[in-house]
Design a protein around this motif. Structure first.
Motif, mmCIF file in Angstrom:
data_model
loop_
_atom_site.group_PDB
_atom_site.id
_atom_site.type_symbol
_atom_site.label_atom_id
_atom_site.label_comp_id
_atom_site.label_asym_id
_atom_site.label_seq_id
_atom_site.Cartn_x
_atom_site.Cartn_y
_atom_site.Cartn_z
ATOM 1 N N GLN A 274 -23.400 96.571 39.336
ATOM 2 C CA GLN A 274 -22.086 96.040 38.956
ATOM 3 C C GLN A 274 -22.218 94.831 38.036
ATOM 4 N N HIS A 275 -23.351 94.168 38.112
ATOM 5 C CA HIS A 275 -23.678 93.070 37.206
ATOM 6 C C HIS A 275 -25.160 93.144 36.904
ATOM 7 N N VAL A 276 -25.553 92.597 35.759
ATOM 8 C CA VAL A 276 -26.976 92.412 35.470
ATOM 9 C C VAL A 276 -27.185 90.953 35.065
ATOM 10 N N CYS A 277 -28.304 90.391 35.522
ATOM 11 C CA CYS A 277 -28.573 88.969 35.307
ATOM 12 C C CYS A 277 -29.888 88.802 34.560
ATOM 13 N N ALA A 278 -29.848 88.024 33.505
ATOM 14 C CA ALA A 278 -31.045 87.835 32.680
ATOM 15 C C ALA A 278 -32.023 86.845 33.307
ATOM 16 N N THR A 279 -31.530 85.940 34.139
ATOM 17 C CA THR A 279 -32.378 84.915 34.752
ATOM 18 C C THR A 279 -32.042 84.795 36.237
ATOM 19 N N GLY B 105 -28.301 93.860 39.361
ATOM 20 C CA GLY B 105 -29.605 94.084 38.767
ATOM 21 C C GLY B 105 -30.097 92.846 38.055
ATOM 22 N N VAL B 106 -31.409 92.627 38.090
ATOM 23 C CA VAL B 106 -31.992 91.497 37.373
ATOM 24 C C VAL B 106 -32.886 92.016 36.244
ATOM 25 N N LEU B 107 -32.781 91.359 35.090
ATOM 26 C CA LEU B 107 -33.468 91.828 33.891
ATOM 27 C C LEU B 107 -34.806 91.136 33.664
ATOM 28 N N TYR B 108 -35.136 90.138 34.456
ATOM 29 C CA TYR B 108 -36.410 89.449 34.272
ATOM 30 C C TYR B 108 -37.552 90.170 34.987
ATOM 31 N N GLY B 109 -37.214 91.249 35.715
ATOM 32 C CA GLY B 109 -38.225 92.041 36.400
ATOM 33 C C GLY B 109 -38.726 93.194 35.542
ATOM 34 N N TYR B 110 -38.738 94.404 36.104
ATOM 35 C CA TYR B 110 -39.381 95.526 35.416
ATOM 36 C C TYR B 110 -38.453 96.695 35.107
ATOM 37 N N ASP C 9 -34.667 92.454 46.821
ATOM 38 C CA ASP C 9 -35.923 93.143 46.590
ATOM 39 C C ASP C 9 -37.018 92.079 46.446
ATOM 40 N N LEU C 10 -38.274 92.485 46.612
ATOM 41 C CA LEU C 10 -39.382 91.532 46.491
ATOM 42 C C LEU C 10 -40.035 91.616 45.106
ATOM 43 N N ASP C 11 -40.716 92.715 44.829
ATOM 44 C CA ASP C 11 -41.444 92.856 43.564
ATOM 45 C C ASP C 11 -40.495 92.944 42.382
ATOM 46 N N GLY C 12 -40.660 92.042 41.423
ATOM 47 C CA GLY C 12 -39.825 92.060 40.238
ATOM 48 C C GLY C 12 -38.491 91.366 40.408
ATOM 49 N N THR C 13 -38.259 90.813 41.583
ATOM 50 C CA THR C 13 -36.997 90.126 41.858
ATOM 51 C C THR C 13 -37.242 88.717 42.397
ATOM 52 N N THR D 45 -46.875 99.202 34.389
ATOM 53 C CA THR D 45 -45.731 98.440 34.897
ATOM 54 C C THR D 45 -44.627 99.333 35.451
ATOM 55 N N TRP D 46 -44.582 100.600 35.029
ATOM 56 C CA TRP D 46 -43.569 101.526 35.569
ATOM 57 C C TRP D 46 -43.774 101.766 37.067
ATOM 58 N N CYS D 47 -44.967 101.449 37.575
ATOM 59 C CA CYS D 47 -45.261 101.640 38.999
ATOM 60 C C CYS D 47 -44.723 100.507 39.867
ATOM 61 N N ILE D 48 -44.258 99.423 39.245
ATOM 62 C CA ILE D 48 -43.777 98.283 40.014
ATOM 63 C C ILE D 48 -42.324 98.533 40.423
#
Length: 211
Positions: free
Chosen positions: A197-202, A180-185, A7-11, A42-45
């Motif tokens: 299946q995984h989530v990444c903080a950084t 999933g990445v947690l540094y986004g939105y 993904d681009l925005d938030g990733t 930010t919910w729109c991102i």
């Protein structure tokens, strides 16, 4: 995984100022009685832009709002953006390991391509997949279906990395795995409930989740 869609925005990049200020611009032009703050928007991102305007304005004014948003975003907003720290190193490592990398974003590809070029990310990606200006393939499931066919890869050997539920649902609907990445939105719960299946903080943690 042989093939990875980002993904681009938030990733890859943090687009908050450009997106939220362009939404504010559109609402102001429409004489909307209340203009939310940047933090309140930010919910729109992540989700398709038109669907966010429908929630705020209803279906009747959504198309006009999208057009007004693009007035500002196409010249100013898309550059009010920054690449997340560490993303360049992650992309370089993945390419060096033999992975094929692509961008898959609900953003219109004409804007996504300009952002990828502006921030010097083109070298990492074979191709950028995005929506059409008329909204075609703004839905992540439809976009990924198209992207998989265009590249002719096995979905079971393909990964989608993103920060919102739409990314994970799109991956699941196409037989792909999702990180999933947690540094986004998006939140941890949002991503896990959507099938991550995984989530990444950084950004760097992404490498630990890819074999």
């Amino acid at each position: 995984m042989d093939t990875i869609y980002f993904d681009l925005d938030g990733t890859l990049t943090d687009p908050k100022p450009g997106i939220t200020r362009s939404i504010q611009y559109a609402l102001q032009k429409l004489d909307h009685p209340t203009i939310p703050t940047e933090d309140e928007l930010t919910w729109c991102i992540g989700p398709p832009l038109r669907s966010s305007f429908v929630k705020m304005l209803g279906d009747r004014d959504a198309d006009r709002a999208v057009a007004l948003y693009r007035e500002r975003f196409s010249d100013i907003g898309l550059y009010e953006n920054r690449v997340y720290d560490g993303i360049g190193d992650v992309l370089t490592t993945l390419r060096a390991s033999g992975h094929r990398l692509f961008v898959a974003t609900s953003k219109a590809h004409v804007f996504a391509d300009r952002i990828i070029d502006h921030f010097g990310l083109r070298q990492h990606f074979e191709r950028v997949f995005g929506a059409e200006l008329d909204g075609t393939r703004a839905d992540k499931s439809h976009l990924l279906e198209h992207a998989l066919k265009e590249v002719s890869v096995d979905p079971a050997k393909t990964l989608m990395i993103g920060d919102r539920s739409h990314d994970m649902v799109g991956a699941k609907n196409n037989g792909m795995k999702g990180i999933g990445v947690l540094y986004g939105y998006g939140s941890r719960n949002e991503l896990i409930e959507a099938g991550a299946q995984h989530v990444c903080a950084t950004p760097g943690a992404i490498l630990d989740c890819i074999s």
